[in-house]
Scaffold this active site. Sequence first.
Site, PDB file in Angstrom:
ATOM      1  N   GLY A 243       0.763  -1.242   0.000  1.00  0.00           N
ATOM      2  CA  GLY A 243       0.000   0.000   0.000  1.00  0.00           C
ATOM      3  C   GLY A 243       0.791   1.287   0.000  1.00  0.00           C
ATOM      4  N   ARG A 316      -3.790   3.062 -16.464  1.00  0.00           N
ATOM      5  CA  ARG A 316      -4.014   3.793 -15.214  1.00  0.00           C
ATOM      6  C   ARG A 316      -4.685   5.167 -15.398  1.00  0.00           C
ATOM      7  NH1 ARG A 316      -0.865   5.239 -11.833  1.00  0.00           N
ATOM      8  NH2 ARG A 316      -1.976   4.422 -10.040  1.00  0.00           N
ATOM      9  N   CYS A 347      -9.800   3.342 -30.380  1.00  0.00           N
ATOM     10  CA  CYS A 347     -11.076   3.970 -30.712  1.00  0.00           C
ATOM     11  C   CYS A 347     -11.971   4.121 -29.502  1.00  0.00           C
ATOM     12  CB  CYS A 347     -11.747   3.160 -31.813  1.00  0.00           C
ATOM     13  SG  CYS A 347     -10.719   3.148 -33.267  1.00  0.00           S
TER      14      CYS A 347
HETATM   15  N1  LLP Z   1      -1.167  -7.081  -1.079  1.00  0.00           N
HETATM   16  C1  LLP Z   1      -2.444  -7.197  -1.490  1.00  0.00           C
HETATM   17  C2  LLP Z   1      -3.298  -8.197  -0.847  1.00  0.00           C
HETATM   18  C3  LLP Z   1      -2.944  -6.372  -2.500  1.00  0.00           C
HETATM   19  O1  LLP Z   1      -4.207  -6.485  -2.879  1.00  0.00           O
HETATM   20  C4  LLP Z   1      -2.080  -5.422  -3.118  1.00  0.00           C
HETATM   21  C5  LLP Z   1      -2.562  -4.548  -4.183  1.00  0.00           C
HETATM   22  C6  LLP Z   1      -0.742  -5.348  -2.665  1.00  0.00           C
HETATM   23  C7  LLP Z   1      -0.327  -6.186  -1.641  1.00  0.00           C
HETATM   24  C8  LLP Z   1       0.250  -4.394  -3.248  1.00  0.00           C
HETATM   25  O2  LLP Z   1      -0.128  -3.075  -3.031  1.00  0.00           O
HETATM   26  P1  LLP Z   1       0.876  -1.882  -3.389  1.00  0.00           P
HETATM   27  O3  LLP Z   1       2.054  -1.965  -2.451  1.00  0.00           O
HETATM   28  O4  LLP Z   1       1.298  -2.029  -4.801  1.00  0.00           O
HETATM   29  O5  LLP Z   1       0.069  -0.677  -3.169  1.00  0.00           O
HETATM   30  N2  LLP Z   1      -3.810  -1.383 -10.280  1.00  0.00           N
HETATM   31  C9  LLP Z   1      -3.846  -0.360  -9.241  1.00  0.00           C
HETATM   32  C10 LLP Z   1      -3.364  -0.872  -7.909  1.00  0.00           C
HETATM   33  C11 LLP Z   1      -4.128  -2.090  -7.411  1.00  0.00           C
HETATM   34  C12 LLP Z   1      -3.615  -2.615  -6.112  1.00  0.00           C
HETATM   35  C13 LLP Z   1      -4.318  -3.853  -5.715  1.00  0.00           C
HETATM   36  N3  LLP Z   1      -3.756  -4.533  -4.598  1.00  0.00           N
HETATM   37  C14 LLP Z   1      -3.057   0.852  -9.723  1.00  0.00           C
HETATM   38  O6  LLP Z   1      -2.570   0.858 -10.859  1.00  0.00           O
HETATM   39  O7  LLP Z   1      -2.958   1.847  -9.014  1.00  0.00           O
END
Ligand code: LLP
Length: 418
Positions: A243, A316, A347
Amino acid sequence: MVKDIECFAVKHGVYHCEGVPLTQLARAVGTPAYIYSQSALEANCAGLIRAFAGYPTLPCFAVKAMSNLTLLRHIFGAGFGADLVSGGELQRSLLAGARPDQIVFSGVGKQSEEIDQALAAGILMFNVESPYELDLIATLAGQRGQRAAVSLRVNPNIDAKTNAKIATGLYSTKFGLPEAALPPLLDRIGRDPHLELVGIGCHIGSQIVDIQPLRDAARQMVRLASHLQQQGHKLRYLDLGGGLGIRYDQEVPPSFSDYADALIQAVRPSGLHLIIEPGRALVGNTAILLTKVLGVKTTPERHFVIVDAAMNDLIRPTLYGSYHEISPVVAAAGGEEVLCDFVGPICETGDFLAKGRRMRLPAGGDLMLLRSCGAYGASMASQYNSRPRAPEVLVSGTSHQIVRRRETPAALWADELV
Ligand code: LLP
């Protein structure tokens, strides 16, 4: 976290990735292309490991953020385990050298074959999110004569103050288990010889730049862990998810050490082994998307700069309204600045990469780069409009290596039966 400016910088009027001019890379590999900096990746890996050095921590890279085998190999080689959400990610991670005993399997809808593959591989633990999932894991572990290590993913109902599409810690989202749902599950685990409770965890969202929700979630989980321990449940791990956000525009995310300090301070009294699942923070600033201007079209309302990258390459901006800085590879001198919308060839009106950016109007043939595309860039790319996916290139010093070649048109229909 390294500032990507150090690895992607203008030298003698031309943007470079480390020691390689992006103009040279465009000639060598074509456009669009994802260009990663190995130094940025190595610095991030080392920086995150260093930040948590003072407390027993297993950092498990969230493979969904960036799933290229060569880059994964670097990440696992640097001491990271893997956080997975599918059988495909499991196979990828094993191929890239992840240690099974450093793999956590997260995800809201694990399927039988995926659970079975993970049991066969001997992963560290399943992060369980639903009662039915626990039943399924127990049955499959029973069939294999195994005992599955499970950790319960709790939904702490905390607002991560991020984009609603990537906030996962509120009761309004599909993720995790409310605390009130735990007692019957804990009983169930206690009674089943094929299940072993090893931890609890949470993940409240992504691109979190305010440390407070992360700290609140950590404290809430520690309170819950101690409550469960008082009831006689034996726990080893506390998984606080991923996160941590990065800087795309004007955000000021916590540094690795501020993040680590906040988590460690909360978790230390519990004595539990900490697991984190960083994705974006490790790879977000390690890559750019290189694209070429096809041409410019001015309407009564807008200057459209049409580039050869599109929403299938980087989804994104249109999916989350997210901001990626866009700059010319060769800095142009002087000229009037106007507001430019950077759009792709797809498109759909939603096919844009950047809107309303004030700069000198580029011309056909100019190269542009979009910053901070290392996380959820290539890994979310699709073939929409039958566009082959862009290559991924890893730069180290003055050399580059194609770590995923440009998809061939034939690969677009290779699996179709005609
Ligand atoms: N652990 C779990 C259970 C998760 O669902 C996620 C991300 C992470 C770790 C890693 O989170 P991070 O450190 O990358 O924030 N596609 C979206 C982000 C989706 C994140 C989903 N879960 C974007 O491009 O912003």
